[in-house]
Each structure stands twice: as structure tokens, then as C-alpha cells.
Design a protein around this motif. Structure first.
Motif, PDB file in Angstrom:
ATOM      1  N   SER A  68       0.992  -1.335   0.181  1.00  0.00           N
ATOM      2  CA  SER A  68      -0.189  -0.283  -0.255  1.00  0.00           C
ATOM      3  C   SER A  68       0.888   1.605  -0.362  1.00  0.00           C
ATOM      4  O   SER A  68       2.220   1.124   0.190  1.00  0.00           O
ATOM      5  CB  SER A  68      -1.351   0.328   1.129  1.00  0.00           C
ATOM      6  N   GLN A  69       0.747   2.597   0.061  1.00  0.00           N
ATOM      7  CA  GLN A  69       1.412   3.527   0.505  1.00  0.00           C
ATOM      8  C   GLN A  69       1.978   3.594   1.274  1.00  0.00           C
ATOM      9  O   GLN A  69       2.948   4.353   0.948  1.00  0.00           O
ATOM     10  CB  GLN A  69       0.280   4.421  -0.290  1.00  0.00           C
ATOM     11  N   THR A  70       0.662   3.388   2.504  1.00  0.00           N
ATOM     12  CA  THR A  70       1.648   4.045   3.395  1.00  0.00           C
ATOM     13  C   THR A  70       2.808   2.446   4.047  1.00  0.00           C
ATOM     14  O   THR A  70       3.940   3.311   4.179  1.00  0.00           O
ATOM     15  CB  THR A  70       0.354   3.686   4.941  1.00  0.00           C
ATOM     16  N   VAL A  71       2.442   1.694   3.264  1.00  0.00           N
ATOM     17  CA  VAL A  71       3.782   1.593   3.371  1.00  0.00           C
ATOM     18  C   VAL A  71       5.045   1.209   2.353  1.00  0.00           C
ATOM     19  O   VAL A  71       6.284   1.389   3.606  1.00  0.00           O
ATOM     20  CB  VAL A  71       3.906  -0.240   2.824  1.00  0.00           C
ATOM     21  N   LEU A 117       6.929  11.018  10.584  1.00  0.00           N
ATOM     22  CA  LEU A 117       5.567  10.523  10.809  1.00  0.00           C
ATOM     23  C   LEU A 117       4.853  11.177  10.065  1.00  0.00           C
ATOM     24  O   LEU A 117       3.671  10.513   9.466  1.00  0.00           O
ATOM     25  CB  LEU A 117       5.693  10.121  11.708  1.00  0.00           C
ATOM     26  N   ALA A 118       4.180  12.253  10.008  1.00  0.00           N
ATOM     27  CA  ALA A 118       2.842  13.205   9.043  1.00  0.00           C
ATOM     28  C   ALA A 118       3.207  12.685   8.169  1.00  0.00           C
ATOM     29  O   ALA A 118       2.588  12.707   7.642  1.00  0.00           O
ATOM     30  CB  ALA A 118       3.644  14.802   9.953  1.00  0.00           C
ATOM     31  N   ALA A 119       4.439  12.686   7.407  1.00  0.00           N
ATOM     32  CA  ALA A 119       4.334  12.750   6.150  1.00  0.00           C
ATOM     33  C   ALA A 119       4.369  11.249   5.454  1.00  0.00           C
ATOM     34  O   ALA A 119       3.325  11.064   4.433  1.00  0.00           O
ATOM     35  CB  ALA A 119       6.176  12.742   5.823  1.00  0.00           C
ATOM     36  N   VAL A 120       3.770  10.156   6.767  1.00  0.00           N
ATOM     37  CA  VAL A 120       3.263   8.668   6.474  1.00  0.00           C
ATOM     38  C   VAL A 120       2.263   8.799   6.880  1.00  0.00           C
ATOM     39  O   VAL A 120       1.587   8.034   5.985  1.00  0.00           O
ATOM     40  CB  VAL A 120       4.371   8.035   7.159  1.00  0.00           C
ATOM     41  N   ALA A 123      -3.793  12.499   6.149  1.00  0.00           N
ATOM     42  CA  ALA A 123      -4.649  13.609   6.144  1.00  0.00           C
ATOM     43  C   ALA A 123      -5.427  13.469   8.012  1.00  0.00           C
ATOM     44  O   ALA A 123      -5.330  14.653   8.256  1.00  0.00           O
ATOM     45  CB  ALA A 123      -5.328  14.255   5.241  1.00  0.00           C
ATOM     46  N   ASP A 124      -6.152  12.092   8.060  1.00  0.00           N
ATOM     47  CA  ASP A 124      -7.304  12.756   8.585  1.00  0.00           C
ATOM     48  C   ASP A 124      -7.126  12.091  10.185  1.00  0.00           C
ATOM     49  O   ASP A 124      -7.529  12.088  11.387  1.00  0.00           O
ATOM     50  CB  ASP A 124      -8.256  12.191   8.489  1.00  0.00           C
ATOM     51  N   CYS A 164      -1.263   0.720  12.981  1.00  0.00           N
ATOM     52  CA  CYS A 164      -2.866  -0.178  12.127  1.00  0.00           C
ATOM     53  C   CYS A 164      -3.798  -0.089  13.567  1.00  0.00           C
ATOM     54  O   CYS A 164      -5.114   0.015  12.995  1.00  0.00           O
ATOM     55  CB  CYS A 164      -2.709  -1.770  12.916  1.00  0.00           C
ATOM     56  N   LYS A 165      -3.667   0.512  14.778  1.00  0.00           N
ATOM     57  CA  LYS A 165      -5.102   0.837  15.211  1.00  0.00           C
ATOM     58  C   LYS A 165      -5.345   2.441  15.362  1.00  0.00           C
ATOM     59  O   LYS A 165      -6.598   2.299  15.736  1.00  0.00           O
ATOM     60  CB  LYS A 165      -4.035   0.927  16.878  1.00  0.00           C
ATOM     61  N   VAL A 166      -4.663   2.682  13.995  1.00  0.00           N
ATOM     62  CA  VAL A 166      -5.225   4.073  13.490  1.00  0.00           C
ATOM     63  C   VAL A 166      -5.600   4.092  12.419  1.00  0.00           C
ATOM     64  O   VAL A 166      -6.292   4.869  11.654  1.00  0.00           O
ATOM     65  CB  VAL A 166      -5.119   5.652  14.066  1.00  0.00           C
ATOM     66  N   GLY A 167      -5.330   2.901  11.778  1.00  0.00           N
ATOM     67  CA  GLY A 167      -6.135   2.332  10.803  1.00  0.00           C
ATOM     68  C   GLY A 167      -5.064   3.136   9.753  1.00  0.00           C
ATOM     69  O   GLY A 167      -5.393   3.380   8.263  1.00  0.00           O
ATOM     70  N   ALA A 168      -4.421   3.507  10.128  1.00  0.00           N
ATOM     71  CA  ALA A 168      -3.293   4.267   8.337  1.00  0.00           C
ATOM     72  C   ALA A 168      -2.665   2.850   7.752  1.00  0.00           C
ATOM     73  O   ALA A 168      -2.197   2.309   6.557  1.00  0.00           O
ATOM     74  CB  ALA A 168      -1.969   4.372   9.452  1.00  0.00           C
ATOM     75  N   LEU A 169      -2.227   1.578   8.913  1.00  0.00           N
ATOM     76  CA  LEU A 169      -1.744   0.122   8.272  1.00  0.00           C
ATOM     77  C   LEU A 169      -3.036  -0.291   8.692  1.00  0.00           C
ATOM     78  O   LEU A 169      -4.215  -0.704   9.683  1.00  0.00           O
ATOM     79  CB  LEU A 169      -0.538  -0.362   8.666  1.00  0.00           C
ATOM     80  N   GLN A 170      -3.350  -1.016   7.614  1.00  0.00           N
ATOM     81  CA  GLN A 170      -4.563  -2.143   7.419  1.00  0.00           C
ATOM     82  C   GLN A 170      -4.225  -3.893   7.132  1.00  0.00           C
ATOM     83  O   GLN A 170      -3.200  -4.429   7.468  1.00  0.00           O
ATOM     84  CB  GLN A 170      -5.471  -1.665   5.891  1.00  0.00           C
TER      85      GLN A 170
END
Length: 319
Positions: A68-71, A117-120, A123-124, A164-170
Motif C-alpha cells: 500500500s501507499q502507507t507501506v 511520521l506526519a508525512a506517512v 490527512a485525517d 494499525c490501531k489508527v487505521g494507517a496500516l490495514q
């Protein structure tokens, strides 16, 4: 400046907070052990480790999985840390170990962690950056002692757990978390350990599993479960290691040990030598999980440094 300035401005519905130490004395370990239930720190952390353990079972590092993009962005972040090592060569100093250039490297991370981290983060999820960045800073070793150990490794797993908990990683990112992100993290840590001659933190010497890592042995042994030919007895064979390390995290670890240590394997890595006599990989895997809890997660010298916030919480939320 008052302490108010340090409090990040966060969206109220999340109640993010900068994580802090909660286990300050041996009796506090009871609080930590009680967090094995519900949605508390120990339960969440171990659940994360075991979910990934299940996910990588029987799979090679080189297998197919989605990225994914986050990865991608997290790999970019780790590349930045790697590049900073190249830009911060070790200095000439009398002591062979603990090169002080590590402190210069660490200062860069300390200063930039939140921005990196903000770059990773999407936005929400930006409000979570100050909380999650703490785990990233804790995951690379100690800048005072210039050492690294399983507590630092645990902070990186906690970092990924929080993402994962904030949903940035799925859920779909599971294989990439271990095979891409964690694997890249290990490469950067090995480079730090080598470049700055870092000391093992709280090392048990030959009685520990490894000077620096633990999780890749757990996840790495899971990769081997039901392997048609490679058994635990094979990993002490250098040829097997050299031929297969690009597919198996466990063998990458053994390869690094072989490069860093001299003398008979049974002497410098006695625990691993004993493990090579266990008949099956699933037994190795189960044994390592037990050992990880006993030797790392339930040891005061390790957990006293662990930090707790809103995502990995030590106390139940008051209604």
C-alpha cells in the motif's frame, strides 16, 4: 515556557497523548501484567505479534503480497534513517564500542521524527503523530548508553501496532508489515549496530537468544512451519543459510550472527544451538513465543522503558 507548550493540539474525539513511562518500580509490573486483558497494552501488543505470526506461516519473504501507499511511505522513512547513517560516519575515539557519532545520528531522528511520521500518516490521522512518533524514537537504541536490545525492537513493533490501531496500516498490509517494513527495519538496525559498534542492552551473554533481536526469530520460525525439507537442525549449516537467507527471516538473523561472531556456533549462540535440536518448526515457534514473554515482556529491566499512551494504554479508560 510552561509545560502547556509541550501538549500537542489534538482532535478531542481521539484523546491522543504523548506516551510516558508507567512501570517505574518492580511492583508496577503487576499493572503491566494485568494489561493482558481487554484492549490494554500487553493484550494489544501480544495480539499484534501473534496475528503477524499466523499471517506469515509457511510463507517466503519473496512471496507475492500487496504494497500500500502507507507501506511505501514507511519504507521511504526507513531509507531516510539509513541515508543519515551514511552521512554520519563513526568518529575516531579511544573506546572501541559505543561510537559517539550515534548521538549525532540520533539527534537528527529526535528532531525530525514527528515530521517524518506526519508525512506517512493520512490527512485525517495527523493528530496521532506526536503519540506514535515516540515509539519510533524509542525503537533505534539508547543515545546515552549507545546500546540496543529487545526493548527497542518492541518499541518498533509497538510503533507498527499503533499505525494499525489508527487505521494507517490495514489488515491487507500484514505480510508487507513483516516482510517489507520490519525486514527493512532490521537491515537499518544491523547497520547501526555495526557502524556505531552498539552494545547489546541488558544482554544475557551466551544465555540470551541473540544480542539484539527476538521477534524475527518468532516470525522467522513461523515462516518455516510445514517446510518440506528444511528442519530446525539445518539452520546451523552455513551452506543452507547462504542458499536460503533471502527467503527466510530466521536465516537472515543467523547469517548476521555468523558474520559478527567468531568461534564455534554452540559456544557463541548456545540457546540457538539448543533450538536447532527441537524436532519441528511449530515446536520452535511455540517455545520462542513462551520465551519471549518470559525473557522480554515480563522482565522489569525491559518493560520499565516501555511507554504508554492512549493507543497502548496501561489502564482501563475511565467512563
Amino acid at each position: 515556557t510552561g509545560s502547556q507548550d509541550k501538549q500537542p493540539d489534538v482532535t478531542p474525539n481521539f484523546n491522543f497523548m504523548v506516551p510516558k513511562n508507567e512501570i517505574n518500580m518492580v511492583p508496577d509490573m503487576g499493572k503491566w501484567k494485568r494489561s493482558q486483558v481487554g484492549s490494554l497494552a500487553y493484550a494489544d501488543y501480544m495480539g499484534f505479534v501473534l496475528t503477524l505470526n499466523e499471517g506469515v506461516k509457511g510463507k517466503k519473504l519473496t512471496c507475492e503480497y500487496t504494497i500500500s501507499q502507507t507501506v511505501e511511505k514507511l519504507l521511504g522513512l526507513l531509507d531516510t534513517l539509513d541515508r543519515w547513517i551514511d552521512e554520519t560516519p563513526p568518529i575516531d575515539q579511544p573506546s572501541r564500542f559505543g561510537n559517539q557519532a550515534f548521538r549525532t545520528w540520533y539527534a537528527k531522528l529526535d528532531k525530525n521524527a514527528e515530521a517524518l511520521l506526519a508525512a506517512v500518516l493520512p490527512a485525517d490521522k495527523q493528530a496521532a503523530a506526536p503519540e506514535i512518533a515516540v515509539y519510533l524514537k524509542e525503537s533505534v537504541g539508547n543515545q546515552t548508553r549507545i546500546d540496543y536490545g529487545t526493548g527497542h525492537e518492541a518499541a518498533f513493533a509497538a510503533f507498527l501496532c499503533c499505525l494499525c490501531k489508527v487505521g494507517a496500516l490495514q489488515v491487507d498490509d500484514q505480510l508487507a508489515i513483516v516482510f517489507k517494513i520490519f525486514d527493512k527495519y532490521l537491515q537499518v538496525m544491523r547497520k547501526l549496530q555495526k557502524t556505531y559498534r552498539m552494545e547489546p542492552a541488558g544482554s544475557q551473554g551466551v544465555w540470551g537468544l541473540d544480542d539484539f533481536q527476538f521477534l524475527p526469530f518468532i516470525w522467522g520460525s513461523s515462516q518455516f512451519i510445514d517446510h518440506p525439507t528444511l528442519e530446525p537442525r539445518h539452520f546451523i549449516d552455513k551452506k543452507v543459510v547462504n542458499d536460503n537467507h533471502q527467503d527466510y527471516m530466521f536465516l537472515e538473523c543467523i547469517k548476521f550472527i555468523n558474520e559478527m561472531k567468531t568461534g564455534p556456533f554452540a559456544e557463541h549462540s548456545n540457546q540457538l544451538w539448543n533450538i536447532s535440536a527441537v524436532p519441528s518448526w511449530s515446536k520452535v515457534n511455540q517455545g520462542l513465543i513462551k520465551m519471549y514473554k518470559a525473557e522480554c515482556l515480563e522482565k522489569f529491566p525491559v518493560i520499565q522503558h516501555f511507554k504508554f499512551g492512549s493507543l497502548l494504554s496501561i489502564q482501563p479508560v475511565k467512563p
